[in-house]
Design an enzyme around this catalytic site. Structure first.
Site, PDB file in Angstrom:
ATOM      1  N   HIS A  82       1.371   5.492  -2.009  1.00 41.57           N
ATOM      2  CA  HIS A  82       0.838   6.580  -2.842  1.00 41.57           C
ATOM      3  C   HIS A  82       2.009   7.251  -3.557  1.00 41.57           C
ATOM      4  O   HIS A  82       2.543   8.253  -3.091  1.00 41.57           O
ATOM      5  CB  HIS A  82       0.065   7.586  -1.989  1.00 41.57           C
ATOM      6  CG  HIS A  82      -1.223   7.047  -1.449  1.00 41.57           C
ATOM      7  ND1 HIS A  82      -2.419   7.184  -2.118  1.00 41.57           N
ATOM      8  CD2 HIS A  82      -1.487   6.338  -0.336  1.00 41.57           C
ATOM      9  CE1 HIS A  82      -3.380   6.592  -1.419  1.00 41.57           C
ATOM     10  NE2 HIS A  82      -2.829   6.066  -0.338  1.00 41.57           N
ATOM     11  N   HIS A 116       0.851  -1.208   0.000  1.00 41.65           N
ATOM     12  CA  HIS A 116       0.000   0.000   0.000  1.00 41.65           C
ATOM     13  C   HIS A 116       0.874   1.241   0.000  1.00 41.65           C
ATOM     14  O   HIS A 116       1.554   1.542   0.985  1.00 41.65           O
ATOM     15  CB  HIS A 116      -0.912   0.013   1.230  1.00 41.65           C
ATOM     16  CG  HIS A 116      -1.917   1.125   1.218  1.00 41.65           C
ATOM     17  ND1 HIS A 116      -3.240   0.936   0.892  1.00 41.65           N
ATOM     18  CD2 HIS A 116      -1.791   2.448   1.463  1.00 41.65           C
ATOM     19  CE1 HIS A 116      -3.890   2.085   0.959  1.00 41.65           C
ATOM     20  NE2 HIS A 116      -3.016   3.035   1.302  1.00 41.65           N
ATOM     21  N   HIS A 156      -9.348   1.592   0.207  1.00 43.50           N
ATOM     22  CA  HIS A 156      -9.205   2.299   1.476  1.00 43.50           C
ATOM     23  C   HIS A 156     -10.536   2.102   2.202  1.00 43.50           C
ATOM     24  O   HIS A 156     -11.578   2.536   1.711  1.00 43.50           O
ATOM     25  CB  HIS A 156      -8.980   3.786   1.242  1.00 43.50           C
ATOM     26  CG  HIS A 156      -7.626   4.149   0.743  1.00 43.50           C
ATOM     27  ND1 HIS A 156      -7.111   3.669  -0.450  1.00 43.50           N
ATOM     28  CD2 HIS A 156      -6.666   4.950   1.275  1.00 43.50           C
ATOM     29  CE1 HIS A 156      -5.901   4.179  -0.627  1.00 43.50           C
ATOM     30  NE2 HIS A 156      -5.602   4.951   0.403  1.00 43.50           N
ATOM     31  N   TRP A 173       0.890  14.079   3.791  1.00 42.13           N
ATOM     32  CA  TRP A 173       0.374  13.424   4.988  1.00 42.13           C
ATOM     33  C   TRP A 173       1.467  12.980   5.959  1.00 42.13           C
ATOM     34  O   TRP A 173       1.203  12.763   7.121  1.00 42.13           O
ATOM     35  CB  TRP A 173      -0.465  12.212   4.581  1.00 42.13           C
ATOM     36  CG  TRP A 173      -1.674  12.606   3.811  1.00 42.13           C
ATOM     37  CD1 TRP A 173      -2.885  12.999   4.308  1.00 42.13           C
ATOM     38  CD2 TRP A 173      -1.797  12.689   2.385  1.00 42.13           C
ATOM     39  NE1 TRP A 173      -3.750  13.316   3.288  1.00 42.13           N
ATOM     40  CE2 TRP A 173      -3.108  13.130   2.089  1.00 42.13           C
ATOM     41  CE3 TRP A 173      -0.937  12.410   1.325  1.00 42.13           C
ATOM     42  CZ2 TRP A 173      -3.564  13.317   0.791  1.00 42.13           C
ATOM     43  CZ3 TRP A 173      -1.385  12.600   0.037  1.00 42.13           C
ATOM     44  CH2 TRP A 173      -2.690  13.048  -0.223  1.00 42.13           C
ATOM     45  N   GLU A 204     -10.945   4.101   7.155  1.00 40.89           N
ATOM     46  CA  GLU A 204      -9.801   4.809   7.730  1.00 40.89           C
ATOM     47  C   GLU A 204     -10.353   5.918   8.619  1.00 40.89           C
ATOM     48  O   GLU A 204     -10.363   7.090   8.274  1.00 40.89           O
ATOM     49  CB  GLU A 204      -8.906   5.379   6.626  1.00 40.89           C
ATOM     50  CG  GLU A 204      -7.599   5.934   7.163  1.00 40.89           C
ATOM     51  CD  GLU A 204      -6.723   6.527   6.076  1.00 40.89           C
ATOM     52  OE1 GLU A 204      -5.611   6.966   6.418  1.00 40.89           O
ATOM     53  OE2 GLU A 204      -7.117   6.554   4.895  1.00 40.89           O
ATOM     54  N   ASP A 245       2.579   3.285   2.857  1.00 46.08           N
ATOM     55  CA  ASP A 245       1.534   4.282   2.626  1.00 46.08           C
ATOM     56  C   ASP A 245       2.103   5.594   2.088  1.00 46.08           C
ATOM     57  O   ASP A 245       1.754   6.008   0.986  1.00 46.08           O
ATOM     58  CB  ASP A 245       0.726   4.518   3.893  1.00 46.08           C
ATOM     59  CG  ASP A 245      -0.622   5.189   3.631  1.00 46.08           C
ATOM     60  OD1 ASP A 245      -0.991   5.344   2.460  1.00 46.08           O
ATOM     61  OD2 ASP A 245      -1.307   5.535   4.600  1.00 46.08           O
TER      62      ASP A 245
END
Length: 428
Positions: A58, A56, A209, A314, A212, A308
């Protein structure tokens, strides 16, 4: 043979193992193999493992730290706002350049397979085009699997479903979703149904997702598991994050866990991010935020850890080190038993490889010669030290090397160096 690795320790505990490599695959594996090879490597008893796998990530946002500004609060909501500010100014060349740099880091860390979500809510599909180009470029040395991710909500964003279908037609591999971000619980459940039916029709994998949230009533994993069962998607579906499970009552979870297992749904936790973004509305006691990893594993559910984010809106930290991810997961889940710690190593190697459907992954004859030699004696020590990758091999060719982690000392009456590994009295 093209190459042979001598005197390796394997993750299952076998020691003194040789690995013979020919034509990019493992030709033989066992003790004291009577083979000659063009290249020989001495593992010196160190751990040799299949490569790390990140289930996972991004990549469309990675290494964008500070653009257009730094996330001062470190919160999920400010990160979402930052991404919204950044999207209009994104360029394909910049996306490709940042992603390629991250892939360099990944290879250096022995991370040779990544599943990355790519935002499809920009009608230009600029990030999709960029990551398809990155996938093409890195194919000789890294497996990159793309997930069409309607980040603004499948039903909440008017063009999201059409864009997702366009992305799949362009070559994106997996159907994504974000049901808890829809306007209502009913819309969230409907988005799960629509996306699973689309994936079933196209013969694709699903990775959503899911939940979350700190809200224990966010229960879209229930719908995802039920749809997987209804549509026969067993083994092709993953729920990522699942953080609401850390707040659910135990009675409901006792019903939910068998449903997830029966639906053949895998779980992907993201320890570094879940532990920092969740529980932000709590004072004390403050919730950890990560999903119920030990309970899911005990129920027979495949559980992987993902990185992630790395240096994006983030998360301001990270370097592509899946051992750092396993290290955080081990601590947050209180998985300090011997078998539990080894399960955390599996959660960044063989389990995500299975979730991604990687072919010929492993340490058996006929598997791809994709291997990592670690400056550690076993998986637990590898996690403890976030061990140096002495050698990274892709299809039998060395693609990265790092020196052992050794510090020089100048102490009277003491050794001249420290390598941070345990040396017992009386042992060499």
């Amino acid at each position: 043979m093209d190459a042979v690795i001598r005197n390796a320790t394997l993750p299952d505990g076998r020691q003194g193992i040789d690995i013979a490599i020919d034509a990019g695959r493992i030709a033989a594996i066992g003790p004291c193999l009577p083979v000659q090879a063009r290249q020989q490597f001495d593992a010196e008893g160190d751990l040799v493992t299949p490569p790390f796998v990140d289930a996972h990530f991004h990549m469309d946002a990675t290494l964008s730290y500070g653009l257009p500004r730094v996330n001062q609060s470190g919160t999920l909501l400010e990160g979402i706002a930052l991404w919204g500010e950044l999207k209009p100014s994104l360029s394909q060349d910049a996306l490709v350049e940042r992603a390629m740099q991250y892939c360099d880091w990944a290879v250096a860390r022995g991370l040779l397979a990544i599943r990355t979500h790519v935002d499809v809510c920009d009608d230009r599909l600029l990030a999709v085009e960029a990551l398809l180009e990155v996938k093409r470029r890195v194919a000789p040395y890294l497996d990159l699997q793309l997930v069409a991710f309607p980040q603004d909500g499948l039903l909440r964003s008017p063009t999201a479903f059409a864009n997702l279908k366009r992305a799949i037609a362009m070559g994106v591999d997996v159907v994504g979703g974000i049901p808890h971000f829809e306007r209502t619980m009913a819309d969230g459940a409907e988005s799960v149904r629509l996306l699973c039916e689309f994936a079933a029709d196209k013969g694709l994998r699903v990775d959503m997702h899911c939940d979350e949230s700190d809200d224990p009533l966010s229960r879209h994993i229930e719908t995802l598991a039920a749809e997987s069962n209804r549509l026969g998607l067993h083994g092709r579906v993953a729920g990522s994050h699942l953080t609401s499970m850390h707040s659910m009552d135990n009675y409901y979870v006792s019903k939910l866990l068998p449903l997830i297992r029966e639906g053949g749904v895998a779980a992907i936790a993201n320890p570094l991010i879940n532990i920092t973004l969740q529980g932000r509305h709590d004072s004390y006691p403050k919730r950890r935020g990560m999903t119920r990893v030990p309970e899911l594993m005990a129920a027979g559910v495949d559980v992987a850890f993902g990185h992630d984010c790395v240096m994006d809106p983030w998360y301001s930290l990270g370097s592509g080190d899946m051992l750092e991810v396993a290290h955080m997961g081990l601590h947050v889940a209180q998985m300090t038993g011997q078998q539990a710690m080894r399960a955390c190593f599996d959660a960044v190697t063989q389990t995500p490889a299975r979730i991604l459907g990687l072919e010929s992954y492993g340490l058996e004859e006929g598997c791809h010669a994709d291997l990592v030699m670690l400056d550690a004696a076993d998986p637990v020590e590898a996690i403890r030290l976030r061990a140096a990758r002495r050698m990274v091999m892709r299809r039998g060719e060395v693609v990265a090397e790092s020196p052992r982690a050794v510090a020089k000392l100048a102490l009277p009456g003491r050794p001249s160096q420290a390598d941070f590994r345990l040396h017992r009295a009386g042992q060499a």
